[in-house]
Design a protein around this motif. Structure first.
Motif, PDB file in Angstrom:
ATOM      1  N   PHE A 368      46.555  41.290  33.054  1.00 18.15           N
ATOM      2  CA  PHE A 368      47.756  40.542  32.700  1.00 18.15           C
ATOM      3  C   PHE A 368      48.773  41.479  32.054  1.00 18.15           C
ATOM      4  N   THR A 369      49.990  41.428  32.531  1.00 11.84           N
ATOM      5  CA  THR A 369      51.071  42.216  31.956  1.00 11.84           C
ATOM      6  C   THR A 369      52.207  41.286  31.564  1.00 11.84           C
ATOM      7  N   SER A 370      52.556  41.284  30.290  1.00  8.47           N
ATOM      8  CA  SER A 370      53.627  40.411  29.820  1.00  8.47           C
ATOM      9  C   SER A 370      54.981  40.945  30.248  1.00  8.47           C
ATOM     10  N   ILE A 371      55.844  40.017  30.637  1.00 11.74           N
ATOM     11  CA  ILE A 371      57.249  40.331  30.867  1.00 11.74           C
ATOM     12  C   ILE A 371      58.058  39.326  30.051  1.00 11.74           C
ATOM     13  N   ASP A 372      59.336  39.561  29.916  1.00 12.77           N
ATOM     14  CA  ASP A 372      60.179  38.646  29.168  1.00 12.77           C
ATOM     15  C   ASP A 372      60.187  37.294  29.868  1.00 12.77           C
ATOM     16  N   GLY A 373      59.619  36.282  29.227  1.00 11.82           N
ATOM     17  CA  GLY A 373      59.606  34.944  29.798  1.00 11.82           C
ATOM     18  C   GLY A 373      58.408  34.631  30.665  1.00 11.82           C
ATOM     19  N   GLY A 374      57.441  35.528  30.752  1.00  7.99           N
ATOM     20  CA  GLY A 374      56.276  35.235  31.588  1.00  7.99           C
ATOM     21  C   GLY A 374      55.306  36.394  31.649  1.00  7.99           C
ATOM     22  N   MET A 375      54.566  36.456  32.729  1.00  4.49           N
ATOM     23  CA  MET A 375      53.652  37.568  32.934  1.00  4.49           C
ATOM     24  C   MET A 375      53.345  37.692  34.413  1.00  4.49           C
ATOM     25  N   VAL A 376      52.877  38.865  34.801  1.00  6.07           N
ATOM     26  CA  VAL A 376      52.386  39.081  36.156  1.00  6.07           C
ATOM     27  C   VAL A 376      50.897  39.374  36.078  1.00  6.07           C
ATOM     28  N   VAL A 377      50.185  38.976  37.109  1.00  6.99           N
ATOM     29  CA  VAL A 377      48.724  39.084  37.138  1.00  6.99           C
ATOM     30  C   VAL A 377      48.323  39.813  38.408  1.00  6.99           C
ATOM     31  N   GLN A 378      47.385  40.737  38.283  1.00 10.80           N
ATOM     32  CA  GLN A 378      46.879  41.418  39.465  1.00 10.80           C
ATOM     33  C   GLN A 378      45.409  41.775  39.270  1.00 10.80           C
ATOM     34  N   GLU A 379      44.735  42.024  40.379  1.00  8.20           N
ATOM     35  CA  GLU A 379      43.372  42.533  40.321  1.00  8.20           C
ATOM     36  C   GLU A 379      43.379  43.962  39.786  1.00  8.20           C
ATOM     37  N   SER A 380      42.316  44.333  39.098  1.00  7.52           N
ATOM     38  CA  SER A 380      42.191  45.724  38.661  1.00  7.52           C
ATOM     39  C   SER A 380      41.959  46.619  39.876  1.00  7.52           C
ATOM     40  N   ASP A 381      42.391  47.859  39.766  1.00  8.03           N
ATOM     41  CA  ASP A 381      42.288  48.813  40.876  1.00  8.03           C
ATOM     42  C   ASP A 381      40.947  49.541  40.792  1.00  8.03           C
ATOM     43  N   ILE A 382      39.951  49.009  41.486  1.00  7.74           N
ATOM     44  CA  ILE A 382      38.632  49.656  41.483  1.00  7.74           C
ATOM     45  C   ILE A 382      38.335  50.288  42.850  1.00  7.74           C
ATOM     46  N   HIS A 383      39.363  50.410  43.674  1.00  8.29           N
ATOM     47  CA  HIS A 383      39.154  50.992  45.004  1.00  8.29           C
ATOM     48  C   HIS A 383      38.722  52.454  44.876  1.00  8.29           C
ATOM     49  N   SER A 384      37.758  52.842  45.674  1.00 10.11           N
ATOM     50  CA  SER A 384      37.313  54.237  45.693  1.00 10.11           C
ATOM     51  C   SER A 384      37.156  54.682  47.144  1.00 10.11           C
ATOM     52  N   VAL A 385      37.162  55.989  47.348  1.00  8.05           N
ATOM     53  CA  VAL A 385      36.993  56.523  48.695  1.00  8.05           C
ATOM     54  C   VAL A 385      35.879  57.559  48.687  1.00  8.05           C
ATOM     55  N   ASP A 386      35.309  57.799  49.835  1.00  6.52           N
ATOM     56  CA  ASP A 386      34.398  58.928  50.018  1.00  6.52           C
ATOM     57  C   ASP A 386      34.834  59.675  51.275  1.00  6.52           C
ATOM     58  N   THR A 387      34.101  60.674  51.641  1.00  8.36           N
ATOM     59  CA  THR A 387      34.538  61.548  52.738  1.00  8.36           C
ATOM     60  C   THR A 387      34.726  60.791  54.054  1.00  8.36           C
ATOM     61  N   SER A 388      33.953  59.739  54.256  1.00 11.36           N
ATOM     62  CA  SER A 388      34.068  58.995  55.513  1.00 11.36           C
ATOM     63  C   SER A 388      35.380  58.223  55.619  1.00 11.36           C
ATOM     64  N   ASP A 389      36.057  58.015  54.471  1.00 13.36           N
ATOM     65  CA  ASP A 389      37.326  57.274  54.472  1.00 13.36           C
ATOM     66  C   ASP A 389      38.520  58.189  54.723  1.00 13.36           C
TER      67      ASP A 389
END
Length: 515
Positions: A368-389
């Motif tokens: 959750f990130t607050s902004i003036d008058g509200g907030m925006v919501v997003q999933e956490s960035d847990i994406h990872s890659v390995d050599t096959s990607d």
């Protein structure tokens, strides 16, 4: 007015017997339900069963017992309203002056790893919140206690004046509505996740205060530290502080940034952070070697920083850590010898985190990130890659060691403020460029910081190159390989420059903006 009649029904019975015994000694009639009534009777506290008040038995396994006019009239009647007085008299109803209720343990129930949906639903309290809300609404006349920590203060006022003050009743009512709101928020969150709707049309979140902070980012800003009700282990909210001053607002943010980076690595890793950006990251065969690399990555910036490790801090590593001023060291644990060494430094904060778990086992959560008058919501960035990607887009393939360093750099760059450039070599960062308004500016900073170490290093970029100038700078500095998301309309320009300079370049297809 005085408190003559109390309704008591608690799931958490800590302190309730002594509290009710004192109330009874002060001449207060105790009305109670189910298990609470049985406990009070067993302990010799005079108690009136709820069925004696309602004239109706507790039914449906206790689901229906207090949802009755004899209860809620006593709670909601306005005492100085003549019509209410007459109705209470005509119906032979009694006032209830004090409500002592805490709720079914829904949070504790859903925290169990093997909890069933049916068990969770059965632990949703209905009568309890209804009584609390009724009494709290009528706080001009009714005292409502939802927290056992308030027992002693309420008793003290009753002993002194026979009643609580209006100021106290207002304070208690506010606490009640915070409590029931948090309770309902937890239930709605659980059901939203069960039904696959984590971003519903109305979003209510709840947190529990851990502590007030001296101030926020600056001394003129108020601040406090809160925890999610079901916060997992291995987070700052569940950490044990072993030594040092109280954490500050900035300490917490920096420490969390360090923790998120070090969690990227399964091998022994150490991360040094300043102002929420990594100034040094290293991995090695053990924590001692990893710290040496993190320190050598930027011996200047680490001073006054936060250090996070994903292995237990041993005595040898502690000897290195004590040589410079550090705000915080956090790790899964510290050996007794390491603690003895580090606690000699008065102001260093030591946080025992417990085990983090594997990077691949991390679960996404919503941020959750607050902004003036509200907030925006997003999933956490847990994406990872390995050599096959990875997609090699240049004529030259990266070597095995370059691939290893590219993946290392990629794990770090996702946690650097955009525009982000990270140079890596020998399992350590050698240059970090963060938060610039253009990508080539970040590259210049990283390359300048690396100095001679830039030659032979690899470069990681959190987003694509809008043009080929960054690759040109990399080539001039002697960088041998690049990892970036790709996807620019000028990708071919960057690829052409890389090929002309013998640089191997791979695309991930994923960007990692961090504003």
């Amino acid at each position: 007015m005085s408190i003559k009649r109390a309704l008591v029904s608690v799931s958490d019975k800590q302190g309730i017997v002594d509290f009710c015994r004192e109330l009874s000694a002060l001449g207060v009639e105790i009305i109670s339900t189910g298990g609470t009534s049985s406990l009070l009777a067993k302990e010799g506290v005079p108690v009136t069963g709820i069925s004696e008040v309602t004239g109706f038995p507790e039914i449906m396994d206790g689901r229906v017992k207090t949802l009755h006019p004899a209860v809620h009239s006593g709670l909601l009647a306005v005492r100085d309203n003549v019509e209410h007085q007459q109705q209470m008299k005509e119906l032979d109803l009694g006032y209830i002056d004090l409500v002592v209720v805490n709720l079914y343990p829904f949070q504790e129930t859903i925290a169990k790893p093997d909890v069933s949906y049916e068990e969770a639903i059965e632990n949703i309290d209905i009568g309890g919140p209804t009584m609390l809300r009724s009494g709290a609404k009528n706080h001009a006349f009714v005292s409502v206690v939802v927290d056992s920590s308030d027992y002693s203060a309420v008793l003290e006022e009753i002993r002194k004046d026979g009643d609580t003050t209006l100021e106290t009743r207002k304070r208690l009512a506010a606490k009640v509505f915070r409590h029931t709101a948090a309770y309902d928020a937890l239930i709605s969150d659980y059901l939203s996740n069960v039904t696959g709707d984590p971003l519903p049309e109305r979003l209510t979140v709840t947190y529990e205060k851990i502590q007030d902070l001296r101030y926020g980012e600056n001394p003129h800003q108020k601040a406090a530290f809160y925890r999610k009700p079901l916060a997992p282990q291995g987070t700052l909210t569940t950490a044990e502080q072993l030594h040092g001053k109280e954490l500050s607002y900035n300490n917490i943010n920096d420490a969390n940034a360090a923790l998120q980076i070090v969690k990227e690595f399964d091998e022994p890793a150490v991360v040094a952070v300043k102002h929420m950006n990594p100034c040094g990251v290293g991995t090695g065969s053990n924590v001692y070697e990893a710290y040496q690399k993190a320190y050598n990555a930027d011996p200047t910036s680490i001073f006054g920083g936060i250090v996070a490790a994903n292995r237990t801090i041993d005595a040898a590593t502690a000897e290195l850590l004590k040589e410079i001023f550090l705000e915080i060291v956090l790790a899964p644990d510290f050996t007794p010898e390491a603690l003895e060494i580090l606690t000699k430094k008065k102001n260093i904060r030591l946080l025992r985190m417990g085990e983090f778990g594997s990077a691949k086992e991390r679960n996404s959560q919503f941020l959750f990130t607050s902004i003036d008058g509200g907030m925006v919501v997003q999933e956490s960035d847990i994406h990872s890659v390995d050599t096959s990607d990875l997609k090699v887009v240049t004529d030259r393939q990266p070597t095995e060691d370059e691939l290893k360093q590219l993946l290392f750099g990629w794990k770090v760059v996702k946690h650097v403020k955009s525009n982000a450039i990270v140079l890596a070599a020998d399992n350590m960062t050698v240059g970090v460029g963060a938060g610039q308004m253009n990508r080539v500016g970040s590259a210049k900073i990283a390359i300048e910081q690396a100095g001679d170490k830039a030659k032979g290093s690899v470069l990681a970029s959190d987003a694509f190159f809008p043009m080929g100038d960054t690759v040109e700078f990399a080539a001039k500095a002697g960088i041998t390989a690049i990892i970036q998301p790709g996807g620019s309309i000028k990708d071919e320009e960057s690829i052409k420059i890389a090929n002309e300079n013998g640089i191997a370049m791979v695309f991930t297809g994923v960007r990692h903006f961090k504003h």
